[in-house]
Design a protein around this motif. Structure first.
Motif, PDB file in Angstrom:
ATOM      1  N   LEU A 134      68.222  82.658  58.891  1.00 19.96           N
ATOM      2  CA  LEU A 134      66.821  82.766  58.477  1.00 19.96           C
ATOM      3  C   LEU A 134      66.028  81.536  58.906  1.00 19.96           C
ATOM      4  CD1 LEU A 134      67.299  84.150  54.852  1.00 19.96           C
ATOM      5  CD2 LEU A 134      66.985  85.423  56.969  1.00 19.96           C
ATOM      6  N   MET A 135      64.979  81.747  59.686  1.00 19.43           N
ATOM      7  CA  MET A 135      64.093  80.673  60.117  1.00 19.43           C
ATOM      8  C   MET A 135      62.649  81.115  59.911  1.00 19.43           C
ATOM      9  SD  MET A 135      66.013  78.180  61.203  1.00 19.43           S
ATOM     10  CE  MET A 135      67.753  77.959  61.595  1.00 19.43           C
ATOM     11  N   ASP A 136      61.747  80.140  59.782  1.00 20.51           N
ATOM     12  CA  ASP A 136      60.342  80.488  59.603  1.00 20.51           C
ATOM     13  C   ASP A 136      59.694  80.820  60.951  1.00 20.51           C
ATOM     14  OD1 ASP A 136      59.763  78.094  60.892  1.00 20.51           O
ATOM     15  OD2 ASP A 136      59.241  77.029  59.053  1.00 20.51           O
ATOM     16  N   ALA A 137      58.377  81.035  60.937  1.00 17.17           N
ATOM     17  CA  ALA A 137      57.671  81.452  62.153  1.00 17.17           C
ATOM     18  C   ALA A 137      57.749  80.408  63.261  1.00 17.17           C
ATOM     19  CB  ALA A 137      56.211  81.753  61.818  1.00 17.17           C
ATOM     20  N   ASN A 138      58.009  79.155  62.899  1.00 13.05           N
ATOM     21  CA  ASN A 138      58.117  78.088  63.886  1.00 13.05           C
ATOM     22  C   ASN A 138      59.554  77.837  64.331  1.00 13.05           C
ATOM     23  OD1 ASN A 138      55.301  77.455  63.838  1.00 13.05           O
ATOM     24  ND2 ASN A 138      55.632  76.476  61.841  1.00 13.05           N
ATOM     25  N   GLY A 139      60.460  78.687  63.863  1.00 13.19           N
ATOM     26  CA  GLY A 139      61.850  78.513  64.230  1.00 13.19           C
ATOM     27  C   GLY A 139      62.547  77.399  63.476  1.00 13.19           C
ATOM     28  N   LEU A 140      61.981  76.994  62.337  1.00 16.42           N
ATOM     29  CA  LEU A 140      62.547  75.921  61.532  1.00 16.42           C
ATOM     30  C   LEU A 140      63.123  76.490  60.245  1.00 16.42           C
ATOM     31  CD1 LEU A 140      59.674  73.289  61.946  1.00 16.42           C
ATOM     32  CD2 LEU A 140      61.895  73.315  63.119  1.00 16.42           C
ATOM     33  N   PRO A 141      64.100  75.796  59.639  1.00 16.79           N
ATOM     34  CA  PRO A 141      64.662  76.277  58.368  1.00 16.79           C
ATOM     35  C   PRO A 141      63.639  76.184  57.243  1.00 16.79           C
ATOM     36  CG  PRO A 141      65.525  74.113  58.905  1.00 16.79           C
ATOM     37  CD  PRO A 141      64.763  74.571  60.118  1.00 16.79           C
ATOM     38  N   TYR A 142      63.730  77.086  56.305  1.00 17.10           N
ATOM     39  CA  TYR A 142      62.826  77.084  55.152  1.00 17.10           C
ATOM     40  C   TYR A 142      63.140  75.901  54.231  1.00 17.10           C
ATOM     41  CZ  TYR A 142      61.394  81.842  56.345  1.00 17.10           C
ATOM     42  OH  TYR A 142      60.888  82.952  56.980  1.00 17.10           O
ATOM     43  N   THR A 143      62.101  75.275  53.730  1.00 17.21           N
ATOM     44  CA  THR A 143      62.267  74.238  52.708  1.00 17.21           C
ATOM     45  C   THR A 143      61.523  74.605  51.434  1.00 17.21           C
ATOM     46  OG1 THR A 143      60.412  72.996  53.658  1.00 17.21           O
ATOM     47  CG2 THR A 143      62.642  72.381  54.370  1.00 17.21           C
ATOM     48  N   ASP A 144      61.002  75.827  51.373  1.00 16.19           N
ATOM     49  CA  ASP A 144      60.349  76.346  50.177  1.00 16.19           C
ATOM     50  C   ASP A 144      61.136  77.571  49.722  1.00 16.19           C
ATOM     51  OD1 ASP A 144      57.949  76.711  48.292  1.00 16.19           O
ATOM     52  OD2 ASP A 144      58.022  78.633  49.362  1.00 16.19           O
ATOM     53  N   PHE A 145      61.588  77.545  48.472  1.00 22.90           N
ATOM     54  CA  PHE A 145      62.480  78.618  48.029  1.00 22.90           C
ATOM     55  C   PHE A 145      61.775  79.967  47.988  1.00 22.90           C
ATOM     56  CE2 PHE A 145      64.288  81.165  44.462  1.00 22.90           C
ATOM     57  CZ  PHE A 145      65.439  81.576  45.135  1.00 22.90           C
ATOM     58  N   ALA A 146      60.515  80.013  47.560  1.00 21.90           N
ATOM     59  CA  ALA A 146      59.821  81.297  47.472  1.00 21.90           C
ATOM     60  C   ALA A 146      59.749  81.975  48.838  1.00 21.90           C
ATOM     61  CB  ALA A 146      58.416  81.095  46.903  1.00 21.90           C
ATOM     62  N   ALA A 147      59.443  81.193  49.886  1.00 21.35           N
ATOM     63  CA  ALA A 147      59.384  81.755  51.236  1.00 21.35           C
ATOM     64  C   ALA A 147      60.776  82.165  51.704  1.00 21.35           C
ATOM     65  CB  ALA A 147      58.774  80.740  52.194  1.00 21.35           C
ATOM     66  N   TYR A 148      61.778  81.338  51.401  1.00 19.92           N
ATOM     67  CA  TYR A 148      63.148  81.672  51.787  1.00 19.92           C
ATOM     68  C   TYR A 148      63.593  82.963  51.105  1.00 19.92           C
ATOM     69  CZ  TYR A 148      68.213  81.464  52.241  1.00 19.92           C
ATOM     70  OH  TYR A 148      69.525  81.787  52.508  1.00 19.92           O
ATOM     71  N   LYS A 149      63.262  83.105  49.839  1.00 19.63           N
ATOM     72  CA  LYS A 149      63.667  84.297  49.095  1.00 19.63           C
ATOM     73  C   LYS A 149      63.097  85.563  49.728  1.00 19.63           C
ATOM     74  CE  LYS A 149      62.936  86.582  44.648  1.00 19.63           C
ATOM     75  NZ  LYS A 149      62.336  86.460  43.289  1.00 19.63           N
ATOM     76  N   GLN A 150      61.827  85.533  50.126  1.00 24.22           N
ATOM     77  CA  GLN A 150      61.235  86.711  50.755  1.00 24.22           C
ATOM     78  C   GLN A 150      61.939  87.054  52.060  1.00 24.22           C
ATOM     79  OE1 GLN A 150      58.977  88.798  49.373  1.00 24.22           O
ATOM     80  NE2 GLN A 150      59.301  87.465  47.586  1.00 24.22           N
ATOM     81  N   ALA A 151      62.230  86.025  52.849  1.00 23.64           N
ATOM     82  CA  ALA A 151      62.942  86.260  54.110  1.00 23.64           C
ATOM     83  C   ALA A 151      64.352  86.779  53.843  1.00 23.64           C
ATOM     84  CB  ALA A 151      62.990  84.967  54.919  1.00 23.64           C
ATOM     85  N   TRP A 152      64.994  86.248  52.811  1.00 19.57           N
ATOM     86  CA  TRP A 152      66.352  86.672  52.449  1.00 19.57           C
ATOM     87  C   TRP A 152      66.353  88.151  52.059  1.00 19.57           C
ATOM     88  CZ3 TRP A 152      69.381  88.896  48.821  1.00 19.57           C
ATOM     89  CH2 TRP A 152      70.737  88.585  48.796  1.00 19.57           C
ATOM     90  N   LEU A 153      65.408  88.552  51.223  1.00 19.99           N
ATOM     91  CA  LEU A 153      65.350  89.939  50.754  1.00 19.99           C
ATOM     92  C   LEU A 153      65.092  90.899  51.915  1.00 19.99           C
ATOM     93  CD1 LEU A 153      63.355  89.428  47.433  1.00 19.99           C
ATOM     94  CD2 LEU A 153      65.744  90.147  47.637  1.00 19.99           C
ATOM     95  N   GLN A 154      64.311  90.469  52.887  1.00 17.42           N
ATOM     96  CA  GLN A 154      64.059  91.318  54.048  1.00 17.42           C
ATOM     97  C   GLN A 154      65.310  91.437  54.925  1.00 17.42           C
ATOM     98  OE1 GLN A 154      60.611  89.793  56.103  1.00 17.42           O
ATOM     99  NE2 GLN A 154      59.291  89.995  54.302  1.00 17.42           N
ATOM    100  N   ALA A 155      66.097  90.355  54.967  1.00 22.29           N
ATOM    101  CA  ALA A 155      67.284  90.355  55.830  1.00 22.29           C
ATOM    102  C   ALA A 155      68.485  91.035  55.178  1.00 22.29           C
ATOM    103  CB  ALA A 155      67.656  88.916  56.194  1.00 22.29           C
ATOM    104  N   TYR A 156      68.515  91.050  53.858  1.00 25.41           N
ATOM    105  CA  TYR A 156      69.706  91.552  53.163  1.00 25.41           C
ATOM    106  C   TYR A 156      69.648  93.069  53.069  1.00 25.41           C
ATOM    107  CZ  TYR A 156      73.165  92.274  49.465  1.00 25.41           C
ATOM    108  OH  TYR A 156      74.245  92.695  48.733  1.00 25.41           O
ATOM    109  N   SER A 157      70.733  93.723  53.471  1.00 25.64           N
ATOM    110  CA  SER A 157      70.768  95.185  53.499  1.00 25.64           C
ATOM    111  C   SER A 157      71.553  95.782  52.342  1.00 25.64           C
ATOM    112  CB  SER A 157      71.377  95.664  54.827  1.00 25.64           C
ATOM    113  OG  SER A 157      72.713  95.191  54.960  1.00 25.64           O
ATOM    114  N   GLY A 158      72.083  94.915  51.455  1.00 28.51           N
ATOM    115  CA  GLY A 158      72.837  95.422  50.318  1.00 28.51           C
ATOM    116  C   GLY A 158      74.217  95.923  50.690  1.00 28.51           C
ATOM    117  N   GLN A 159      74.747  95.388  51.791  1.00 24.21           N
ATOM    118  CA  GLN A 159      76.039  95.862  52.266  1.00 24.21           C
ATOM    119  C   GLN A 159      77.137  95.598  51.237  1.00 24.21           C
ATOM    120  OE1 GLN A 159      74.222  93.423  53.611  1.00 24.21           O
ATOM    121  NE2 GLN A 159      75.463  91.712  54.346  1.00 24.21           N
TER     122      GLN A 159
END
Length: 411
Positions: A134-159
């Motif tokens: 998971l990286m932000d729009a600039n290709g950098l790692p997230y340092t804000d949990f709220a933004a990371y959480k949204q990206a995580w939820l979009q990436a997670y498929s519930g496998q």
């Protein structure tokens, strides 16, 4: 010549269920051997955690032996290469590392194995999502949990977690597991996959109440899975899949935050521990003069476990009220907490240090321990005080004997 093997190195993935490293070994089609190193150089000296990991490895040894898969116990990284060579290991497979210290050790080991013609392969067994997806729009790692959480939820498929049937390797030599030689301190929990699954099934019965009761230490309605997750006795993928399937979103948040801490550690977004000097004596002895803090410290020293809400409050007090170096807090926690995990430990302390919000510790104490029952459990010198005074015994002045309990060093 001895037939080629694949060697599974158990670190913080001490389980059989949903073990990616073990699954990769089975998929190789080669005979499997396993190894566990009792004391890694990156680990702080922590007798409780050492025993907890030993218990988990001992259970693994028994369960693997039923399939005639050997688990060797060695004492240092230096023993790994000779063992791999003796087994004619084609590959060593282990769980992915995240902290700088452990990655450096892996790189050193990789060079030694490579010179011997042995591959080192990593598998994702600590986090839910694999390392650094998971990286932000600039290709950098997230340092804000709220933004990371949204990206995580979009990436997670519930496998669902993976399942692999272990082969029965008849004819394999299964070594005896050595006796535990370290110190044995009172422990809050028993290590091992069986105990982890038992704790999880017990917690699931009360998950519906978790959003309401999670912040009250005396209610004991947290999962108590921290130590098991830290040692890898239970799969975080299993917990995430069940949490999402049953819509336990507040519980899922805790698991997402755990992944976030791993990414912070991997991307070096937090400073490494540089100062392991002992913290001040009144902190270590639970005599800061703030009852909720002192009860927490004594609880952690006595049991190796501390409620997450109290972990946050103590870290904030340590960094802001006492103005102490968070690296000292990191080192101290690593030496006493059964479930300490280097990546999560660093993240929790440095995030607390960065939190500049004003905390009214006595007010917070009233909120999370309204009747003072938690404080009374660990501060017997204050057990006689009414709930109106037990959070702020200094307000009683000389009217009530507090049996030598100190005035607060800072509030």
């Amino acid at each position: 010549m001895k037939s080629a093997h694949v060697l599974v190195w158990f670190r913080r993935n001490l389980r059989l269920h949903d073990n990616a490293a073990l699954n990769a070994a089975v998929a190789s089609g080669l005979p499997i051997a396993c190894v566990w190193i009792s004391q890694r150089p990156s680990e702080n000296h922590n007798p409780r955690q050492s025993l907890f990991h030993y218990q988990a490895a001992q259970e693994l040894h028994t369960r693997l032996a039923a399939h005639y898969i050997p688990l060797y116990a060695v004492t240092s990284d230096e023993d790994l290469l000779p063992l791999a060579a003796a087994l004619n290991a084609h590959t060593v497979i282990t769980d992915e590392a995240y902290t700088e210290a452990e990655i450096c050790q892996d790189n050193h080991l990789w060079h030694n194995l490579d010179r011997a013609g042995i591959a080192l392969q990593h598998a994702n067994d600590r986090g839910i999502l694999a390392k650094a997806p998971l990286m932000d729009a600039n290709g950098l790692p997230y340092t804000d949990f709220a933004a990371y959480k949204q990206a995580w939820l979009q990436a997670y498929s519930g496998q669902r977690p993976s399942e692999t049937e272990l082969p029965v390797q008849t004819g394999q030599n299964v070594p005896l597991f050595p006796a535990h030689t370290g110190a044995v301190l009172p422990a809050y929990q028993q290590g091992g996959e069986t105990a982890a699954l038992t704790q999880w099934h017990a917690f699931k019965q009360n998950l519906v109440h978790y959003p309401i009761t999670q912040n009250f230490p005396a209610r004991k309605n947290t999962s108590l899975l921290n130590a098991y997750l830290s040692a890898g006795c239970i799969s975080p993928r299993l917990l995430a899949a069940e949490g999402l399937a049953n819509r336990h979103f507040e519980w899922l948040d805790k698991l997402i935050f755990r992944d976030y801490c791993y990414q912070l550690a991997y991307h070096r977004r937090l400073p490494e521990t540089t100062d392991a000097a002992p913290v001040r004596e009144y902190w270590r002895n639970g005599r800061t003069g703030v009852p909720i803090i002192d009860a927490s410290i004594r609880s952690l020293e006595a049991t190796g476990h501390l409620h997450p809400v109290l972990q946050q409050l103590c870290a904030h007090y340590f960094c802001h009220a006492l103005n102490l170096d968070p690296n000292q807090g990191i080192a101290w926690t690593a030496s006493v907490q059964t479930g300490t995990d280097p990546a999560l430990n660093q993240a929790n302390w440095h995030l607390a240090a960065q939190d500049t919000a004003t905390v009214r510790y006595a007010h917070r104490s009233h909120q999370i321990d309204p009747d003072g029952s938690y404080i009374r459990s660990y501060l017997p010198e204050l057990a006689h005080l009414p709930s109106t005074l037990i959070h702020t015994p200094w307000a009683a002045a000389d009217d009530i004997d507090t049996h030598g309990y100190p005035f607060p060093k800072a509030v």
